[in-house]
Design a protein around this motif. Structure first.
Motif, PDB file in Angstrom:
ATOM      1  N   GLY A  32      -2.561 -11.250   3.469  1.00 46.14           N
ATOM      2  CA  GLY A  32      -2.009 -10.094   3.395  1.00 46.14           C
ATOM      3  C   GLY A  32      -2.686  -9.035   2.742  1.00 46.14           C
ATOM      4  O   GLY A  32      -1.962  -7.952   2.264  1.00 46.14           O
ATOM      5  N   ILE A  33      -3.876  -9.300   2.925  1.00 46.46           N
ATOM      6  CA  ILE A  33      -4.873  -8.126   2.251  1.00 46.46           C
ATOM      7  C   ILE A  33      -5.513  -7.359   3.221  1.00 46.46           C
ATOM      8  O   ILE A  33      -6.175  -8.058   4.239  1.00 46.46           O
ATOM      9  CB  ILE A  33      -5.709  -8.537   0.957  1.00 46.46           C
ATOM     10  CG1 ILE A  33      -4.801  -8.978   0.035  1.00 46.46           C
ATOM     11  CG2 ILE A  33      -6.655  -7.275   0.772  1.00 46.46           C
ATOM     12  CD1 ILE A  33      -5.738  -9.830  -1.127  1.00 46.46           C
ATOM     13  N   ALA A  34      -5.818  -6.124   3.091  1.00 41.43           N
ATOM     14  CA  ALA A  34      -6.507  -5.160   4.144  1.00 41.43           C
ATOM     15  C   ALA A  34      -7.678  -4.601   3.317  1.00 41.43           C
ATOM     16  O   ALA A  34      -7.233  -4.054   2.300  1.00 41.43           O
ATOM     17  CB  ALA A  34      -5.921  -4.148   5.006  1.00 41.43           C
ATOM     18  N   LEU A  35      -8.921  -5.269   3.423  1.00 45.28           N
ATOM     19  CA  LEU A  35     -10.217  -4.712   2.672  1.00 45.28           C
ATOM     20  C   LEU A  35     -10.683  -3.488   3.228  1.00 45.28           C
ATOM     21  O   LEU A  35     -11.215  -3.600   4.607  1.00 45.28           O
ATOM     22  CB  LEU A  35     -11.129  -5.754   2.786  1.00 45.28           C
ATOM     23  CG  LEU A  35     -12.448  -5.576   1.850  1.00 45.28           C
ATOM     24  CD1 LEU A  35     -11.976  -5.463   0.398  1.00 45.28           C
ATOM     25  CD2 LEU A  35     -13.287  -6.797   2.074  1.00 45.28           C
ATOM     26  N   VAL A  36     -10.832  -2.322   2.610  1.00 46.30           N
ATOM     27  CA  VAL A  36     -11.348  -1.198   3.048  1.00 46.30           C
ATOM     28  C   VAL A  36     -12.409  -0.686   2.226  1.00 46.30           C
ATOM     29  O   VAL A  36     -12.394  -0.853   1.034  1.00 46.30           O
ATOM     30  CB  VAL A  36     -10.195  -0.240   3.382  1.00 46.30           C
ATOM     31  CG1 VAL A  36      -9.227  -0.809   4.451  1.00 46.30           C
ATOM     32  CG2 VAL A  36      -9.684   0.387   2.066  1.00 46.30           C
ATOM     33  N   PHE A  84      -5.780  -3.418  -0.104  1.00 47.01           N
ATOM     34  CA  PHE A  84      -4.615  -2.755   0.171  1.00 47.01           C
ATOM     35  C   PHE A  84      -3.678  -3.850   0.712  1.00 47.01           C
ATOM     36  O   PHE A  84      -3.920  -4.748   1.500  1.00 47.01           O
ATOM     37  CB  PHE A  84      -4.469  -1.625   1.264  1.00 47.01           C
ATOM     38  CG  PHE A  84      -4.962  -0.328   0.929  1.00 47.01           C
ATOM     39  CD1 PHE A  84      -4.199   0.631   0.213  1.00 47.01           C
ATOM     40  CD2 PHE A  84      -6.321  -0.247   0.942  1.00 47.01           C
ATOM     41  CE1 PHE A  84      -4.704   1.555  -0.241  1.00 47.01           C
ATOM     42  CE2 PHE A  84      -6.904   1.268   0.493  1.00 47.01           C
ATOM     43  CZ  PHE A  84      -5.946   2.108  -0.065  1.00 47.01           C
ATOM     44  N   ASN A  85      -2.059  -3.841   0.410  1.00 48.83           N
ATOM     45  CA  ASN A  85      -1.367  -4.588   0.850  1.00 48.83           C
ATOM     46  C   ASN A  85      -1.118  -4.265   2.569  1.00 48.83           C
ATOM     47  O   ASN A  85      -1.255  -3.206   2.728  1.00 48.83           O
ATOM     48  CB  ASN A  85      -0.138  -4.514   0.392  1.00 48.83           C
ATOM     49  CG  ASN A  85       1.104  -5.544   1.014  1.00 48.83           C
ATOM     50  OD1 ASN A  85       1.517  -5.065   2.041  1.00 48.83           O
ATOM     51  ND2 ASN A  85       1.578  -6.309   0.398  1.00 48.83           N
ATOM     52  N   TYR A  86      -1.700  -5.443   3.303  1.00 51.66           N
ATOM     53  CA  TYR A  86      -2.010  -4.911   4.539  1.00 51.66           C
ATOM     54  C   TYR A  86      -0.485  -4.383   5.391  1.00 51.66           C
ATOM     55  O   TYR A  86      -0.571  -3.708   5.911  1.00 51.66           O
ATOM     56  CB  TYR A  86      -1.856  -6.412   5.477  1.00 51.66           C
ATOM     57  CG  TYR A  86      -2.045  -6.509   6.873  1.00 51.66           C
ATOM     58  CD1 TYR A  86      -3.106  -6.093   7.523  1.00 51.66           C
ATOM     59  CD2 TYR A  86      -1.114  -6.621   7.724  1.00 51.66           C
ATOM     60  CE1 TYR A  86      -3.279  -5.957   8.914  1.00 51.66           C
ATOM     61  CE2 TYR A  86      -1.042  -6.420   9.213  1.00 51.66           C
ATOM     62  CZ  TYR A  86      -2.064  -6.136   9.606  1.00 51.66           C
ATOM     63  OH  TYR A  86      -2.189  -6.115  10.923  1.00 51.66           O
ATOM     64  N   ASN A  87       0.720  -4.885   5.009  1.00 53.91           N
ATOM     65  CA  ASN A  87       1.830  -4.486   5.535  1.00 53.91           C
ATOM     66  C   ASN A  87       2.048  -2.880   5.079  1.00 53.91           C
ATOM     67  O   ASN A  87       2.678  -2.291   5.881  1.00 53.91           O
ATOM     68  CB  ASN A  87       3.142  -5.198   5.083  1.00 53.91           C
ATOM     69  CG  ASN A  87       3.104  -6.677   6.017  1.00 53.91           C
ATOM     70  OD1 ASN A  87       2.576  -6.790   7.044  1.00 53.91           O
ATOM     71  ND2 ASN A  87       3.530  -7.725   5.223  1.00 53.91           N
ATOM     72  N   HIS A  88       1.857  -2.723   3.886  1.00 56.81           N
ATOM     73  CA  HIS A  88       2.003  -1.373   3.314  1.00 56.81           C
ATOM     74  C   HIS A  88       1.169  -0.355   4.111  1.00 56.81           C
ATOM     75  O   HIS A  88       1.576   0.584   4.333  1.00 56.81           O
ATOM     76  CB  HIS A  88       1.710  -1.397   1.822  1.00 56.81           C
ATOM     77  CG  HIS A  88       1.907  -0.150   1.181  1.00 56.81           C
ATOM     78  ND1 HIS A  88       2.953   0.016   0.299  1.00 56.81           N
ATOM     79  CD2 HIS A  88       1.349   1.166   1.124  1.00 56.81           C
ATOM     80  CE1 HIS A  88       3.048   1.317  -0.256  1.00 56.81           C
ATOM     81  NE2 HIS A  88       1.941   2.062   0.300  1.00 56.81           N
ATOM     82  N   LEU A  89      -0.021  -0.987   4.206  1.00 53.78           N
ATOM     83  CA  LEU A  89      -1.125  -0.017   4.989  1.00 53.78           C
ATOM     84  C   LEU A  89      -0.771   0.152   6.475  1.00 53.78           C
ATOM     85  O   LEU A  89      -0.754   1.371   7.013  1.00 53.78           O
ATOM     86  CB  LEU A  89      -2.307  -0.637   4.895  1.00 53.78           C
ATOM     87  CG  LEU A  89      -3.671   0.254   5.299  1.00 53.78           C
ATOM     88  CD1 LEU A  89      -3.692   1.462   4.330  1.00 53.78           C
ATOM     89  CD2 LEU A  89      -5.031  -0.344   5.287  1.00 53.78           C
TER      90      LEU A  89
END
Length: 141
Positions: A32-36, A84-89
């Motif tokens: 559930g995380i997007a790492l940027v 970031f929360n993946y769905n939020h991003l």
């Protein structure tokens, strides 16, 4: 969100709490995380050598101008990682709060991911996200 995707974020929140415009690069997603990571075109503290500079005082990955969709020399900063929360991003993308600029080639993305793993500032859980992304590119299902 695919590793190597570049986004323009109009309201990026930096670690110091300041908001601003920033180009970010997706390293990977997981749990559930997007790492940027963020980028900069202000290279005064970076070397002009293309590629991985994980052992530099300010770890980075240098993209020379026009090597992808960026028209300036750009450094991907590897001493600050953002989760970031993946769905939020994804929602921000679909509501045009962030705009997709383009993609790094697979070769550049692979080199970037390998470089990020060697940063002293990446956590073990973030390394796992990057390794999974690297595995997906090297041996897609």
């Amino acid at each position: 969100m695919v590793s190597g995707t570049l986004f323009f974020h109009k309201d990026f929140k930096f670690h110091d709490g300041v908001d601003g415009e920033k180009i970010i690069v997706v390293l990977g997603t997981g749990s559930g995380i997007a790492l940027v990571v963020k980028t900069t075109s202000r290279g005064t503290r970076y070397l002009l050598t293309y590629g991985c500079q994980a052992t530099h005082r300010f770890p980075n990955f240098h993209l020379v101008k026009n090597c992808c969709c960026l028209k300036k020399d750009t450094w991907i900063v590897l001493d600050e990682f953002y989760e970031f929360n993946y769905n939020h991003l994804l929602q921000k993308h679909f509501s045009n709060e962030i705009h997709r600029l383009g993609m790094l080639s697979d070769d550049i993305t692979i080199d970037l991911l390998k470089c990020a793993i060697h940063s002293e500032d990446i956590s073990s859980s973030q390394v796992e996200i990057v390794r999974a992304s690297l595995k997906n590119i090297l041996s897609p299902e």
